[in-house]
Scaffold this active site. Sequence first.
Site, PDB file in Angstrom:
ATOM      1  N   THR A  12      65.537  75.852  34.909  1.00  0.00           N
ATOM      2  CA  THR A  12      65.443  76.273  33.509  1.00  0.00           C
ATOM      3  C   THR A  12      64.240  77.179  33.271  1.00  0.00           C
ATOM      4  OG1 THR A  12      66.568  74.292  32.709  1.00  0.00           O
ATOM      5  CG2 THR A  12      65.180  75.456  31.140  1.00  0.00           C
ATOM      6  N   SER A  54      69.132  73.791  39.366  1.00  0.00           N
ATOM      7  CA  SER A  54      68.804  72.660  40.238  1.00  0.00           C
ATOM      8  C   SER A  54      70.013  71.775  40.524  1.00  0.00           C
ATOM      9  CB  SER A  54      67.666  71.823  39.654  1.00  0.00           C
ATOM     10  OG  SER A  54      68.075  71.122  38.502  1.00  0.00           O
ATOM     11  N   THR A  85      64.802  70.806  36.275  1.00  0.00           N
ATOM     12  CA  THR A  85      64.482  69.401  36.010  1.00  0.00           C
ATOM     13  C   THR A  85      65.560  68.420  36.468  1.00  0.00           C
ATOM     14  OG1 THR A  85      65.398  69.550  33.777  1.00  0.00           O
ATOM     15  CG2 THR A  85      63.041  70.004  34.033  1.00  0.00           C
ATOM     16  N   ASP A  86      66.815  68.857  36.536  1.00  0.00           N
ATOM     17  CA  ASP A  86      67.898  67.896  36.735  1.00  0.00           C
ATOM     18  C   ASP A  86      67.832  67.182  38.072  1.00  0.00           C
ATOM     19  OD1 ASP A  86      68.830  68.492  34.241  1.00  0.00           O
ATOM     20  OD2 ASP A  86      70.488  69.752  34.908  1.00  0.00           O
TER      21      ASP A  86
END
Length: 334
Positions: A12, A54, A85-86
């Site tokens: 992101t 990700s 972040t995932d």
Amino acid sequence: MKKILMIGTGGTIASEMTEAGLAPGMEGADFLRYVPAVEKLCQVDPLQVCNIDSTDMTPDRWLDIARAVEAGYDHYDGFVLCHGTDTLAYTAAALSYLIQGSPKPIVLTGSQKPIHMDITDSKTNLWDSFAVACDGRLPGVTVVFGGRILLGTRARKTYSKSYGAFSSINHPILGVVREGKVTPYLCPQAQARPTFYHALDQKVSLVKLVPGQSPDFLAFALEASHGVVVESFGSGGLPAGQAGGFYPLIQKAAAQGKTMVFTTQVQNEGSDLGVYQVGHGLKAQPGVLEAYDMTLEAAYAKLMWALAQTRDQEKVAELFETPVARDLLLGPMG
């Protein structure tokens, strides 16, 4: 002035708007234009390993990242890895096993909003990460996000949209960054030199139990894998105990040299297979291990790492049950 290698992977923080939604487009070198104060803090060299969402992160990419750190290790004082972040918690866990005992900081960060937006958490997270990497008092693999510093083996994404996206599971946070100042609470131990590993066994799978689930799902996973992580209920166990059809599968897989790790779907406090009858019989089964207070992400990555070192069940158990980067505090050797 400290010298830091900034490794970009996408996510992101690097995303731009497209007709199909946000997608990674910027490279790590572009980030510094948005956080110019970093140039007064340290010298930064950018390196782009990949530029992906990700969700597309893989174990092969983890190995690429670890190799990039190893190649630059003697030339830099620390490392900042920008990541989506995932799956960031999986990458942090994997790097904790691929790069053990590092005296230098290896910091993972990302953001919930792209860096080019007016309202975004990316600039603060990026600055904080460079501050931790330069500070040097928190060695090894950490996650810096939302002003908090977490162990790489203990981080988990617990909020899908909030800026404080990550929590430390079953372990205190290592410290905080407030107004650019790093305040450590706990300082992990490090070796004089890190130990780098170069392989992961990718034939590891995950089976999440749900009420009424057929043993066929576990059978399929065991057939296709060298090791399986089973996310069971509560303290841990199998439906209907030994009469539920799961035990014969486990015994057959164990006889084939395969390893199963039992963990819990409950986020906090970990597993304890011996508490209930539905789990007690598992503790005596060859090839069955328990994750105790480890995160799912750490248990999954550690099993991949251990199986890449050896397929011998006893040696796999020894590797898995030996704490690495404080990933296991309540286990048989913790």
